[in-house]
Design a protein around this motif. Structure first.
Motif, PDB file in Angstrom:
ATOM      1  N   ASN A 157      16.704 -35.896 -42.103  1.00  0.00           N
ATOM      2  CA  ASN A 157      17.070 -36.541 -43.364  1.00  0.00           C
ATOM      3  C   ASN A 157      18.058 -35.695 -44.152  1.00  0.00           C
ATOM      4  OD1 ASN A 157      15.469 -38.916 -43.107  1.00  0.00           O
ATOM      5  ND2 ASN A 157      13.640 -37.771 -43.685  1.00  0.00           N
ATOM      6  N   LYS A 158      17.864 -34.372 -44.130  1.00  0.00           N
ATOM      7  CA  LYS A 158      18.795 -33.479 -44.825  1.00  0.00           C
ATOM      8  C   LYS A 158      20.174 -33.509 -44.169  1.00  0.00           C
ATOM      9  CE  LYS A 158      15.549 -30.188 -46.912  1.00  0.00           C
ATOM     10  NZ  LYS A 158      14.308 -30.956 -46.706  1.00  0.00           N
ATOM     11  N   SER A 159      20.204 -33.645 -42.851  1.00  0.00           N
ATOM     12  CA  SER A 159      21.491 -33.788 -42.166  1.00  0.00           C
ATOM     13  C   SER A 159      22.165 -35.085 -42.595  1.00  0.00           C
ATOM     14  CB  SER A 159      21.308 -33.766 -40.639  1.00  0.00           C
ATOM     15  OG  SER A 159      22.551 -33.818 -39.981  1.00  0.00           O
ATOM     16  N   GLY A 160      21.359 -36.102 -42.804  1.00  0.00           N
ATOM     17  CA  GLY A 160      21.901 -37.359 -43.322  1.00  0.00           C
ATOM     18  C   GLY A 160      22.532 -37.178 -44.685  1.00  0.00           C
ATOM     19  N   GLU A 161      21.894 -36.369 -45.539  1.00  0.00           N
ATOM     20  CA  GLU A 161      22.438 -36.093 -46.861  1.00  0.00           C
ATOM     21  C   GLU A 161      23.756 -35.326 -46.759  1.00  0.00           C
ATOM     22  OE1 GLU A 161      19.258 -34.000 -48.713  1.00  0.00           O
ATOM     23  OE2 GLU A 161      18.034 -35.804 -49.052  1.00  0.00           O
TER      24      GLU A 161
END
Length: 305
Positions: A157-161
């Motif tokens: 999810n952080k990579s998505g951000e």
């Protein structure tokens, strides 16, 4: 090489500015009609020997979109991001997605931040014009315990951000272990979809890989409507000499195998949320990889794609 966060954000902003028009074109194409492309791993040996000549052959066949599977030391098939984009532009090709494995080495748990290597990956993906940065593998060490696995889904999810800051989206592509491995009684595939934010993390469903572990693509698309923005279009046959991923099957020309490919892709288009259909063939029987790529494209066009 060290890069400060300030420099990364500055160069990232420049990359976004330079590719805004390209991504707008991709968004418009996705709204108007599904995008049909090829995963370059399908012709990996040809790409290794002659990237430029091979891409030229794909363009002459009628391909307009490609997906890379080779990003090493900040280069795509030996070209910098800017050089590779120029090569693609000259052939009338776009590359909306690409495969680069995100692993343990890309996340600094102590700092709770990505390492420079992953920031470079995202930066270069933006420069070359990608809309999706897709990780096609999950390190075995990250899927041994439920807690470790769930913690890494937070990293997804952080990579998505991070990707979102450059106008892109992070994505994940399945193999077979997601369907054969369970943690706390649940399949990894289910845990991935349950613990990733669909607004940040796209799923690229490989409809052939799962078959090696008993996964049925039609059932998966029905189970998770709207979750598969991208799809690897693949057919499978029984292998005479040991198949891919150590299984009994190997990929073949579309429409020649045992997977109901047209049903799956039609369902993806209708209810799966799929806009990007990427052909991938890894085994070729009595044909060359480029011959297979041409036949796959012809078949997809017969099916209306």
């Amino acid at each position: 090489m060290h890069i400060s966060r300030r420099n990364f954000l500055r160069t990232g902003a420049l990359a976004v500015a330079g590719t805004t028009l390209l991504r707008n074109e991709l968004f418009a194409a996705a709204r108007a009609k599904e995008i049909l492309g090829i995963q370059l791993y399908s012709i990996r040996d040809d790409m290794k020997k002659d990237p430029s000549g091979t891409l030229k052959q794909l363009a002459s066949m009628g391909y307009k979109y490609v997906e890379h599977a080779n990003y090493i030391d900040r280069k795509f098939y030996g070209y910098s991001a800017a050089e590779f984009k120029k090569l693609l532009d000259g052939l009338g090709l776009l590359m909306p997605s690409g495969h680069t494995v995100m692993g343990k080495q890309h996340w600094d748990a102590a700092k709770k931040d990505f390492t420079d290597a992953w920031k470079y990956t995202v930066e270069d993906a933006a420069t070359v014009g990608q809309r999706y940065v897709i990780s096609p593998w999950l390190d075995e060490g990250l899927r041994k315990t439920y807690d470790d696995f769930k913690a890494y889904m937070d990293v997804f999810n952080k990579s998505g951000e991070l990707c979102k800051k450059s106008g892109m989206k992070f994505g994940y592509h399945n193999h077979d272990f997601e369907f054969s491995t369970k943690l706390n009684g649940q399949k990894l595939f289910d845990l991935i979809l349950q613990n990733t934010d669909p607004s940040l993390v796209a799923q690229q469903l490989d409809i052939g890989n799962m078959y090696h572990a008993g996964g049925i693509a039609l059932d998966i698309v029905k189970q998770y409507p709207g979750r598969f923005e991208l799809m690897h279009v693949k057919d499978e046959i029984k292998s005479a000499k040991g198949g891919e991923m150590g299984g009994a099957y190997e990929s073949t020309v579309l429409g020649k195998g045992i997977i109901p490919v047209k049903q799956v892709i039609d369902l993806g288009k209708q209810s799966g949320g799929t806009k990007y259909f990427i052909i991938e063939q890894e085994s070729y029987q009595d044909k060359t990889p480029l011959e297979s790529a041409k036949l796959d494209l012809v078949q997809m066009k017969k099916w209306g794609y």
